[in-house]
Scaffold this motif. Structure first.
Motif, PDB file in Angstrom:
ATOM      1  N   MET A 379       7.189  63.769  49.848  1.00  8.88           N
ATOM      2  CA  MET A 379       7.451  64.704  48.750  1.00  8.88           C
ATOM      3  C   MET A 379       6.574  65.952  48.851  1.00  8.88           C
ATOM      4  N   THR A 380       7.034  67.041  48.286  1.00  8.49           N
ATOM      5  CA  THR A 380       6.219  68.251  48.175  1.00  8.49           C
ATOM      6  C   THR A 380       5.252  68.067  47.001  1.00  8.49           C
ATOM      7  N   PRO A 381       4.169  68.846  46.936  1.00  7.19           N
ATOM      8  CA  PRO A 381       3.249  68.747  45.788  1.00  7.19           C
ATOM      9  C   PRO A 381       3.956  68.896  44.447  1.00  7.19           C
ATOM     10  N   LYS A 382       4.939  69.795  44.361  1.00  8.53           N
ATOM     11  CA  LYS A 382       5.656  70.006  43.101  1.00  8.53           C
ATOM     12  C   LYS A 382       6.497  68.790  42.732  1.00  8.53           C
ATOM     13  N   GLU A 383       7.104  68.146  43.747  1.00  7.41           N
ATOM     14  CA  GLU A 383       7.920  66.958  43.491  1.00  7.41           C
ATOM     15  C   GLU A 383       7.073  65.798  42.991  1.00  7.41           C
ATOM     16  N   ARG A 384       5.857  65.686  43.507  1.00  9.80           N
ATOM     17  CA  ARG A 384       4.969  64.614  43.057  1.00  9.80           C
ATOM     18  C   ARG A 384       4.564  64.821  41.602  1.00  9.80           C
ATOM     19  N   GLU A 385       4.372  66.080  41.235  1.00 14.00           N
ATOM     20  CA  GLU A 385       3.965  66.406  39.863  1.00 14.00           C
ATOM     21  C   GLU A 385       5.129  66.310  38.887  1.00 14.00           C
ATOM     22  N   PRO A 387       8.776  64.544  38.862  1.00 18.03           N
ATOM     23  CA  PRO A 387       9.833  63.711  39.450  1.00 18.03           C
ATOM     24  C   PRO A 387      11.251  64.191  39.126  1.00 18.03           C
ATOM     25  N   ASP A 388      11.407  64.964  38.036  1.00 11.48           N
ATOM     26  CA  ASP A 388      12.744  65.440  37.646  1.00 11.48           C
ATOM     27  C   ASP A 388      13.347  66.404  38.672  1.00 11.48           C
ATOM     28  N   LEU A 389      12.523  66.950  39.562  1.00  8.55           N
ATOM     29  CA  LEU A 389      13.027  67.887  40.584  1.00  8.55           C
ATOM     30  C   LEU A 389      13.864  67.190  41.662  1.00  8.55           C
ATOM     31  N   LEU A 390      13.767  65.867  41.719  1.00  9.99           N
ATOM     32  CA  LEU A 390      14.391  65.140  42.835  1.00  9.99           C
ATOM     33  C   LEU A 390      15.907  65.001  42.654  1.00  9.99           C
ATOM     34  N   LYS A 395      16.477  63.921  47.681  1.00 14.12           N
ATOM     35  CA  LYS A 395      16.415  62.478  47.940  1.00 14.12           C
ATOM     36  C   LYS A 395      16.811  62.164  49.387  1.00 14.12           C
ATOM     37  N   ARG A 396      17.796  62.892  49.897  1.00  8.30           N
ATOM     38  CA  ARG A 396      18.207  62.682  51.296  1.00  8.30           C
ATOM     39  C   ARG A 396      17.062  63.039  52.235  1.00  8.30           C
ATOM     40  N   ARG A 397      16.353  64.121  51.896  1.00  6.88           N
ATOM     41  CA  ARG A 397      15.205  64.525  52.718  1.00  6.88           C
ATOM     42  C   ARG A 397      14.098  63.458  52.678  1.00  6.88           C
ATOM     43  N   LEU A 398      13.859  62.899  51.498  1.00  8.91           N
ATOM     44  CA  LEU A 398      12.854  61.834  51.359  1.00  8.91           C
ATOM     45  C   LEU A 398      13.234  60.612  52.190  1.00  8.91           C
ATOM     46  N   ALA A 399      14.509  60.247  52.132  1.00  6.92           N
ATOM     47  CA  ALA A 399      14.985  59.086  52.889  1.00  6.92           C
ATOM     48  C   ALA A 399      14.756  59.278  54.382  1.00  6.92           C
ATOM     49  N   GLN A 400      15.041  60.469  54.869  1.00  7.27           N
ATOM     50  CA  GLN A 400      14.829  60.759  56.291  1.00  7.27           C
ATOM     51  C   GLN A 400      13.344  60.748  56.632  1.00  7.27           C
ATOM     52  N   GLY A 401      12.563  61.362  55.774  1.00 13.41           N
ATOM     53  CA  GLY A 401      11.115  61.442  56.031  1.00 13.41           C
ATOM     54  C   GLY A 401      10.430  60.089  56.010  1.00 13.41           C
TER      55      GLY A 401
END
Length: 443
Positions: A379-385, A387-390, A395-401
């Motif tokens: 996740m990016t720092p903003k996504e960690r802070e 969660p509604d941004l996801l 989510k596809r990027r997270l799955a790949q990462g």
């Protein structure tokens, strides 16, 4: 730990179905005697314990309650060293408190030294370890790695062969650096020999330690008691730390050291991780053996790990529904510091039986935790802070990462959201009453 002794108490109590039954009492005592001997409790300790219980019950009346009360009181007495002995860690009047660590090779002495340093560090003490095991190949290097991994200060002299010199210079550094505690890790042997005893005796004379802790392998049984006695003759041990206690279901060595030698048990190792060390308080250990839990130790452990101010901040965030992934990781790291989860569950009254049946929860190496960490790391720092941004593309990027499927990512995010909502609900006024009503509601 103590599973065999704990189970034997239950079996013995079950023999006393009726009140004032002399024959039933004899059967219960015989059952208890056999079980204690099987648990590697010395025959003399067993004989003394059985005699004390029998005398108590005959005075107070034969029955299950009287039998249990007598077991509890006498077990606590046997686990308690002579009056005036210290429990846990006791600090000297002036810093640093100097502790000499002794033990046989393979007893877990060096690892236990690091565990003790971590125990003190969590309680806001400044600790220095002196690497004085110069006999075992790579012993100093092992200690360096353990200290670096756990952010503990280590004093070592490269290419030095004289442990007395290392100990003296470590003490000088501890005084100059205003350390609260100096732990001196010494060399062990596969068996007791004159060279070992002479070396550690000389270190003792030079640094004049406040405490001498002997590290005993809990699985060594009566051999461990005999070895502790030999070390005590030379060094006058002030306390024993039982390592690998989580792997010993018998517990006989604990009763032997306390009752036969009169040396106080000060700490026990309850798992492989650095956080798995706790003070040995006889009445609390008895409470755990009797299946009554140990809330006092649980509260002390959590108080040492969780900062009160941070806990209040977190509670405010939860109430506002602002709990995020950074908070999750922070709490996960704090929970890891509590140590062996199986052991923690056993401290909760009523759950000790459950603790014996479950496998320990590994908060570092379990597949689920690794997956969760991989997702959060992606996740990016903003996504960690927030969660509604996801959204779906993120989510596809997270799955790949993280090397996971999007279904797995969605499942975790849903669990996280539900948990945050539940925490918010029960952090508000009346939350616990709401929880109670849900539990009591008929299904």
């Amino acid at each position: 730990m103590f599973e065999i002794i704990s189970e034997s108490f239950k079996n013995a109590v079950n023999k006393l179905k009726t009140i004032d039954d002399e024959k039933a009492l004899k059967n219960a005592l015989d059952t208890l005697k056999k079980a204690l001997l099987k648990a590697d409790v010395h025959h003399k300790v067993t004989k003394d314990f059985i005699a004390l219980v029998e005398a108590d019950v005959k005075i107070n009346g034969i029955g299950q309650k009287q039998f249990l009360d007598s077991i509890k009181n006498n077990l606590t007495m046997i686990l308690t060293a002579p009056k005036g002995s210290n429990q846990g860690f006791v600090f000297a009047d002036t810093n640093p408190t100097i502790v000499l660590m002794a033990g046989l090779q393979g007893s877990g002495k060096s690892t236990t030294t690091v565990k003790l340093a971590n125990f003190l560090k969590l309680r806001k003490k400044k600790v220095l370890i002196a690497a004085c095991d110069l006999q075992r190949l790579a012993a100093v290097e092992q200690l360096k790695q353990l200290c670096e991994a756990n952010e503990i200060d280590l004093f070592a002299l490269d290419n030095e062969t004289n442990p007395i010199k290392v100990a003296k210079e470590a003490l000088t550094k501890a005084k100059a650096g205003l350390y609260d505690v100096l732990l001196v890790d010494t060399a062990g042997r596969l068996a007791i020999d004159e060279a070992l005893m002479e070396q550690i005796s000389n270190i003792k004379k030079e640094i004049n330690p406040h405490e001498i802790f002997y590290v005993a392998d809990a699985m060594s049984g009566q051999d461990g008691v005999k070895t502790a006695a030999k070390f005590n003759e030379v060094l006058e041990i002030s306390g024993v730390i039982l390592s690998k206690f989580d792997a010993d279901t018998k517990g006989g060595i604990a009763l032997g050291i306390a009752h036969q030698l009169g040396i106080p048990l000060r700490f026990i190792g309850t798992g492989e991780k650095v956080a798995d060390l706790e003070g040995f308080i006889p009445d609390r250990i008895t409470s755990r053996i009797m299946g009554e839990g140990d809330l006092a130790t649980l509260v002390e452990k959590t108080a040492a790990v969780f900062d009160e101010k941070e806990a209040k901040k977190l509670n405010k965030k939860i109430k506002k529904g602002e709990f995020n992934f950074n908070d999750f990781i922070s709490q996960l790291e704090s929970v890891k510091k509590l140590g062996n989860m199986k052991n923690l569950i056993g401290m909760i009254p009523g759950l000790s039986g459950m603790a014996n049946k479950i496998q320990d929860i590994d908060l570092e190496n379990s597949k689920e935790i690794r997956h969760i960490k991989a997702m959060i790391d992606s996740m990016t720092p903003k996504e960690r802070e927030n969660p509604d941004l996801l959204n779906n593309s993120r989510k596809r990027r997270l799955a790949q990462g993280a090397g996971l499927s999007q279904v797995e990512v969605n499942r975790f995010l849903k669990q996280f959201t539900n948990a945050a909502k539940l925490a918010k609900k029960f952090s508000s006024k009346g939350g616990m009453q709401g929880l109670a009503s849900i539990v009591q509601k008929p299904r």
